[in-house]
Design a protein around this motif. Structure first.
Motif, PDB file in Angstrom:
ATOM      1  N   LYS A 157       0.836  -1.204   0.000  1.00 32.25           N
ATOM      2  CA  LYS A 157       0.000   0.000   0.000  1.00 32.25           C
ATOM      3  C   LYS A 157       0.870   1.253   0.000  1.00 32.25           C
ATOM      4  N   THR A 186      -9.751  -9.319  -2.732  1.00 32.16           N
ATOM      5  CA  THR A 186     -10.333  -8.013  -3.035  1.00 32.16           C
ATOM      6  C   THR A 186      -9.443  -7.246  -4.004  1.00 32.16           C
ATOM      7  N   SER A 188      -8.234  -3.491  -4.742  1.00 35.08           N
ATOM      8  CA  SER A 188      -8.155  -2.195  -4.081  1.00 35.08           C
ATOM      9  C   SER A 188      -7.480  -1.173  -4.983  1.00 35.08           C
ATOM     10  N   ASP A 189      -8.175  -0.077  -5.226  1.00 31.48           N
ATOM     11  CA  ASP A 189      -7.645   1.030  -6.015  1.00 31.48           C
ATOM     12  C   ASP A 189      -7.307   2.178  -5.066  1.00 31.48           C
ATOM     13  N   TYR A 190      -6.204   2.834  -5.327  1.00 28.85           N
ATOM     14  CA  TYR A 190      -5.801   3.966  -4.487  1.00 28.85           C
ATOM     15  C   TYR A 190      -6.063   5.266  -5.230  1.00 28.85           C
ATOM     16  N   TRP A 200      -8.975   4.644  -0.355  1.00 28.72           N
ATOM     17  CA  TRP A 200      -8.936   3.368  -1.061  1.00 28.72           C
ATOM     18  C   TRP A 200     -10.357   2.973  -1.450  1.00 28.72           C
ATOM     19  N   SER A 202     -12.316  -0.474  -2.516  1.00 23.45           N
ATOM     20  CA  SER A 202     -12.140  -1.927  -2.562  1.00 23.45           C
ATOM     21  C   SER A 202     -13.414  -2.617  -3.023  1.00 23.45           C
ATOM     22  N   ARG A 205     -12.870  -9.496  -5.888  1.00 24.12           N
ATOM     23  CA  ARG A 205     -12.145  -9.955  -7.065  1.00 24.12           C
ATOM     24  C   ARG A 205     -12.897 -11.161  -7.621  1.00 24.12           C
ATOM     25  N   LYS A 240     -16.090   3.162 -10.207  1.00 25.91           N
ATOM     26  CA  LYS A 240     -15.736   1.898  -9.557  1.00 25.91           C
ATOM     27  C   LYS A 240     -16.957   0.979  -9.471  1.00 25.91           C
TER      28      LYS A 240
END
Length: 272
Positions: A157, A186, A188-190, A200, A202, A205, A240
């Protein structure tokens, strides 16, 4: 007879003959988001769900003509870029973005197809870094793209955060580093915003190979939301959700890396 007016948006990208990514995915997404999509074709690909077989950039004169045509008629509220082929074509697009004062601009730095084929030369990557990213209101690289842009490995991260700051220092106002190429249950995009606020996003997946065009779809959903007056943060959160639903409610197309379901959120009018 009833006439309605919708926000008008623009995609500047390459064509995917298989329909799952590129301008085709952009237009499908924008249509699903209830905005009107115009397009500027930068390159043509011979492509299906298995691989990219050929790429043919458009003549520079024709790209310039498309920009002139669009901006002589349409009231573009937001625009996005996708696959731009090579350094010469990136420079051409940059020139037109400046000439027509295109904003807000979402830059999806498309570099590699889902099947692994490289779509952008190294020289073009450098041109994107130097000339296009500084014009971006939002830039949306996935992990391999963010690594190529920042010249660093992104695993933890803390790496995401460092990479996003590096990209912001290149001139991008807002940065999303997508975590779809990572590991774990999962995704997770930052997100790093221009005011320094970060967070974040999330989601689950999904165990599926039907994710072709994910980046195009995300950037197009964000572009559509901005055109409709959403704030930067709300547009990103909407994008998202749109992508998550488009993967979750999958469709069976092709024999390789299949496309998303771009009408997955149809009927959920409160969100689009």
């Amino acid at each position: 007879m009833v006439e309605q007016q919708y926000p008008e948006v623009l995609t500047i990208a390459g064509s995917d003959s298989g329909g799952g990514a590129g301008i085709q995915a952009d237009i499908k997404t924008m249509q699903a988001c209830h905005v009107y999509s115009s397009s500027i074709l930068v390159a043509i690909t011979a492509q299906n769900t298995l691989d990219v077989q050929a790429v043919l950039p458009m003549p520079i004169k024709m790209i310039n003509a498309q920009f002139a045509s669009i901006y002589a008629d349409f009231d573009i509220k937001a625009a996005k870029t996708g696959m731009l082929a090579d350094s010469q074509h990136v420079r051409c697009v940059v020139k037109n973005i400046k000439q027509y004062h295109i904003t807000p601009l979402i830059v999806d730095p498309v570099m590699v197809a889902k099947g692994g084929t490289r779509l952008l030369t190294q020289e073009a990557i450098e041109t994107i870094i130097q000339d296009l990213i500084p014009l971006a209101d939002i830039v949306t690289p996935n992990l391999p793209e963010a690594e190529a842009i920042t010249n660093m490995r992104i695993i933890s991260k803390a790496d995401f955060e460092t990479a996003a700051k590096k990209i912001a220092a290149m001139g991008a106002k807002n940065v999303i580093i997508k975590g779809g190429h990572g590991q774990g249950k999962t995704v997770s995009d930052y997100v790093l915003l221009a005011d320094g606020h970060d967070f974040w996003l999330s989601g689950d997946r999904y165990d599926t190979k039907r994710k072709h065009g994910t980046g195009d779809t995300l950037s197009s959903a964000i572009t559509s939301a901005l055109a409709k007056g959403y704030s930067i943060e709300k547009a990103i959160r909407f994008g998202k959700k749109f992508v998550d639903m488009a993967i979750k409610k999958g469709i069976v197309v092709g024999h390789g890396h299949g496309p998303l379901n771009h009408w997955a959120m149809q009927g959920d009018h409160d969100e689009i």
